[in-house]
Design a protein around this motif. Structure first.
Motif, PDB file in Angstrom:
ATOM      1  N   PHE A  40     -14.346   4.163  -1.303  1.00  0.00           N
ATOM      2  CA  PHE A  40     -13.411   3.176  -0.775  1.00  0.00           C
ATOM      3  C   PHE A  40     -12.541   3.729   0.355  1.00  0.00           C
ATOM      4  N   MET A  41     -12.235   5.007   0.320  1.00  0.00           N
ATOM      5  CA  MET A  41     -11.487   5.580   1.443  1.00  0.00           C
ATOM      6  C   MET A  41     -12.350   5.580   2.709  1.00  0.00           C
ATOM      7  N   GLU A  42     -13.643   5.788   2.545  1.00  0.00           N
ATOM      8  CA  GLU A  42     -14.539   5.724   3.694  1.00  0.00           C
ATOM      9  C   GLU A  42     -14.652   4.275   4.197  1.00  0.00           C
ATOM     10  N   MET A  43     -14.754   3.345   3.275  1.00  0.00           N
ATOM     11  CA  MET A  43     -14.814   1.936   3.657  1.00  0.00           C
ATOM     12  C   MET A  43     -13.549   1.491   4.388  1.00  0.00           C
ATOM     13  N   SER A  44     -12.411   2.094   4.053  1.00  0.00           N
ATOM     14  CA  SER A  44     -11.135   1.663   4.627  1.00  0.00           C
ATOM     15  C   SER A  44     -10.952   2.056   6.088  1.00  0.00           C
ATOM     16  N   LYS A  45     -11.913   2.784   6.642  1.00  0.00           N
ATOM     17  CA  LYS A  45     -11.802   3.233   8.034  1.00  0.00           C
ATOM     18  C   LYS A  45     -12.200   2.158   9.031  1.00  0.00           C
ATOM     19  N   GLU A  63       6.135  -1.304   9.323  1.00  0.00           N
ATOM     20  CA  GLU A  63       6.666  -2.600   8.920  1.00  0.00           C
ATOM     21  C   GLU A  63       6.203  -2.960   7.513  1.00  0.00           C
ATOM     22  N   ASP A  64       4.922  -2.804   7.245  1.00  0.00           N
ATOM     23  CA  ASP A  64       4.341  -3.153   5.953  1.00  0.00           C
ATOM     24  C   ASP A  64       3.070  -2.333   5.762  1.00  0.00           C
ATOM     25  N   PRO A  65       3.094  -1.328   4.884  1.00  0.00           N
ATOM     26  CA  PRO A  65       1.908  -0.484   4.688  1.00  0.00           C
ATOM     27  C   PRO A  65       0.688  -1.250   4.209  1.00  0.00           C
ATOM     28  N   LEU A  66       0.884  -2.445   3.635  1.00  0.00           N
ATOM     29  CA  LEU A  66      -0.255  -3.232   3.174  1.00  0.00           C
ATOM     30  C   LEU A  66      -1.013  -3.883   4.322  1.00  0.00           C
ATOM     31  N   LYS A  67      -0.451  -3.877   5.517  1.00  0.00           N
ATOM     32  CA  LYS A  67      -1.197  -4.392   6.666  1.00  0.00           C
ATOM     33  C   LYS A  67      -2.328  -3.427   7.022  1.00  0.00           C
ATOM     34  N   ARG A  68      -2.058  -2.132   6.865  1.00  0.00           N
ATOM     35  CA  ARG A  68      -3.112  -1.143   7.105  1.00  0.00           C
ATOM     36  C   ARG A  68      -4.031  -1.016   5.913  1.00  0.00           C
ATOM     37  N   TYR A  69      -3.489  -1.173   4.699  1.00  0.00           N
ATOM     38  CA  TYR A  69      -4.279  -1.016   3.480  1.00  0.00           C
ATOM     39  C   TYR A  69      -4.155  -2.247   2.583  1.00  0.00           C
ATOM     40  N   PRO A  70      -4.671  -3.412   3.050  1.00  0.00           N
ATOM     41  CA  PRO A  70      -4.698  -4.570   2.150  1.00  0.00           C
ATOM     42  C   PRO A  70      -5.714  -4.331   1.034  1.00  0.00           C
ATOM     43  N   ARG A  71      -5.670  -5.144   0.025  1.00  0.00           N
ATOM     44  CA  ARG A  71      -6.664  -5.024  -1.040  1.00  0.00           C
ATOM     45  C   ARG A  71      -8.039  -5.448  -0.526  1.00  0.00           C
ATOM     46  N   MET A  72      -9.072  -4.854  -1.087  1.00  0.00           N
ATOM     47  CA  MET A  72     -10.443  -5.258  -0.783  1.00  0.00           C
ATOM     48  C   MET A  72     -10.871  -6.322  -1.778  1.00  0.00           C
ATOM     49  N   TYR A 111      -7.485  -1.913  -4.893  1.00  0.00           N
ATOM     50  CA  TYR A 111      -6.103  -1.886  -4.432  1.00  0.00           C
ATOM     51  C   TYR A 111      -5.753  -0.454  -4.024  1.00  0.00           C
ATOM     52  N   PHE A 112      -5.309  -0.283  -2.794  1.00  0.00           N
ATOM     53  CA  PHE A 112      -4.891   1.039  -2.316  1.00  0.00           C
ATOM     54  C   PHE A 112      -3.448   1.340  -2.712  1.00  0.00           C
ATOM     55  N   LYS A 113      -2.601   0.344  -2.657  1.00  0.00           N
ATOM     56  CA  LYS A 113      -1.159   0.457  -2.925  1.00  0.00           C
ATOM     57  C   LYS A 113      -0.580   1.747  -2.336  1.00  0.00           C
ATOM     58  N   PRO A 114      -0.509   1.833  -1.018  1.00  0.00           N
ATOM     59  CA  PRO A 114       0.002   3.039  -0.373  1.00  0.00           C
ATOM     60  C   PRO A 114       1.493   3.235  -0.614  1.00  0.00           C
ATOM     61  N   TYR A 211       5.542  -3.445  -9.919  1.00  0.00           N
ATOM     62  CA  TYR A 211       6.647  -3.221  -8.994  1.00  0.00           C
ATOM     63  C   TYR A 211       6.139  -2.487  -7.757  1.00  0.00           C
ATOM     64  N   ARG A 212       7.038  -2.307  -6.825  1.00  0.00           N
ATOM     65  CA  ARG A 212       6.772  -1.576  -5.591  1.00  0.00           C
ATOM     66  C   ARG A 212       6.393  -0.119  -5.868  1.00  0.00           C
ATOM     67  N   ASN A 213       5.582   0.465  -4.986  1.00  0.00           N
ATOM     68  CA  ASN A 213       5.333   1.914  -5.003  1.00  0.00           C
ATOM     69  C   ASN A 213       6.547   2.575  -4.354  1.00  0.00           C
ATOM     70  N   LYS A 214       7.343   3.252  -5.150  1.00  0.00           N
ATOM     71  CA  LYS A 214       8.598   3.831  -4.646  1.00  0.00           C
ATOM     72  C   LYS A 214       8.408   5.204  -4.017  1.00  0.00           C
ATOM     73  N   THR A 215       7.222   5.777  -4.135  1.00  0.00           N
ATOM     74  CA  THR A 215       7.000   7.117  -3.596  1.00  0.00           C
ATOM     75  C   THR A 215       6.758   7.077  -2.084  1.00  0.00           C
ATOM     76  N   LYS A 216       6.935   8.216  -1.455  1.00  0.00           N
ATOM     77  CA  LYS A 216       6.710   8.331  -0.018  1.00  0.00           C
ATOM     78  C   LYS A 216       5.409   9.058   0.306  1.00  0.00           C
ATOM     79  N   ASP A 217       4.726   9.549  -0.730  1.00  0.00           N
ATOM     80  CA  ASP A 217       3.539  10.366  -0.454  1.00  0.00           C
ATOM     81  C   ASP A 217       2.391  10.167  -1.439  1.00  0.00           C
ATOM     82  N   ARG A 218       2.454   9.137  -2.290  1.00  0.00           N
ATOM     83  CA  ARG A 218       1.397   8.924  -3.276  1.00  0.00           C
ATOM     84  C   ARG A 218       0.857   7.503  -3.211  1.00  0.00           C
ATOM     85  N   PHE A 219      -0.452   7.377  -3.142  1.00  0.00           N
ATOM     86  CA  PHE A 219      -1.104   6.084  -3.309  1.00  0.00           C
ATOM     87  C   PHE A 219      -1.181   5.770  -4.807  1.00  0.00           C
ATOM     88  N   ARG A 220      -1.468   4.521  -5.129  1.00  0.00           N
ATOM     89  CA  ARG A 220      -1.778   4.148  -6.511  1.00  0.00           C
ATOM     90  C   ARG A 220      -3.038   3.297  -6.455  1.00  0.00           C
TER      91      ARG A 220
END
Length: 271
Positions: A40-45, A63-72, A111-114, A211-220
């Protein structure tokens, strides 16, 4: 069918029927999770029309990290690895125990949930799938460790036997989908804490969200599929055709007003 597969115990089956959900620890190995993750990371390119349509401009990520990583949506329709894990014998066998009949696969999602991404308001899956008779079951595979900090799934135990509620408008600052179901009086949402390879199975009427991903460096990251029992006669058209474990198709009668699992703000999907 592979030998030595896990089935659910009576205690686990009782929990699923009483609480509406069940976590199977370590259902997938590290190697299997790595295959899912890498695929999926390869597909996300790149853009995959109808499945994954990101905005690659990096300014939108701020602005919104989900614009770059929306759900597939429905990656099994374009990728063999997604189809393989949607129909994986480990999952299908457990589902057959939970449905008390063979399962049919209806949908796959990733779901990437960056970091800093919004969550998804509480909802019920069968509001969207409209499986008849009965309901659907989801299999939610943790590709990353899922905890309170990075926005793991929240479930509301004992809502699996509730009717489908009419949703209200969600808070767009916290949820990327626009419909919200209130927690019934006397109940509460609890977090499903999961490690890589754990799979959460839950009833299609169960209220759940995150809830929101509160981290600055971890995907879920999570690979999520929905299923119906083989006795299903109707389902929303967005999810047809269904697939048996052997990959053969089933096309039940279509329920009207079909759509994906949670419409997004400012997004219209064909019904």
């Amino acid at each position: 069918m592979l030998t030595g597969l896990k089935t659910v115990s009576k205690k686990q089956k009782d929990q699923f029927e009483k609480e509406g959900y069940l976590i199977i620890k370590g259902l997938f190995s590290k190697q299997e999770i790595a295959e899912i993750d890498q695929t999926f990371m390869e597909m996300s390119k790149k853009t995959i029309k109808g499945c994954f349509e990101p905005i690659m401009d990096q300014s939108s990520e701020v602005e919104d990290p989900l614009k770059r990583y929306p759900r597939m949506m429905h990656p099994h329709r374009v990728n063999d690895v997604a189809m393989k894990y949607m129909l994986h014998p480990k999952v299908m066998l457990i589902l057959s125990d939970l449905f008390n009949e063979n399962a049919l696969a209806a949908q796959s999602m990733f779901y990437f949930k960056p970091p800093l991404a919004r969550g998804q308001a509480l909802h019920q899956d069968n509001f969207y799938l409209k499986v008849e008779p009965g309901t659907c079951i989801a299999a939610w595979t943790a590709v990353d460790k899922a905890d309170l900090e990075n926005g793991t799934l929240l479930v509301v135990p004992k809502t699996n036997n509730d009717e489908i509620y009419c949703p209200e408008l969600a808070d767009s600052k916290e949820s990327f989908t626009n419909q919200y179901v209130k927690v019934p009086k006397g109940l509460k949402a609890v977090p499903a804490i999961m490690n890589q390879g754990d799979v959460l199975f839950f009833n299609g009427n169960l209220i759940h969200g995150s809830y929101r991903n509160k981290t600055k460096d971890r995907f879920r990251k999570a690979f999520i599929c929905h299923y119906a029992g083989e006795s299903t006669t109707k389902i929303s058209g967005f999810y047809s055709p269904l697939f048996r474990e052997d990959g053969s198709k089933v096309e039940p009668e279509l329920n009207p007003d079909s759509g994906p699992c949670g419409n997004e703000f400012d997004t219209v999907y064909p019904h």
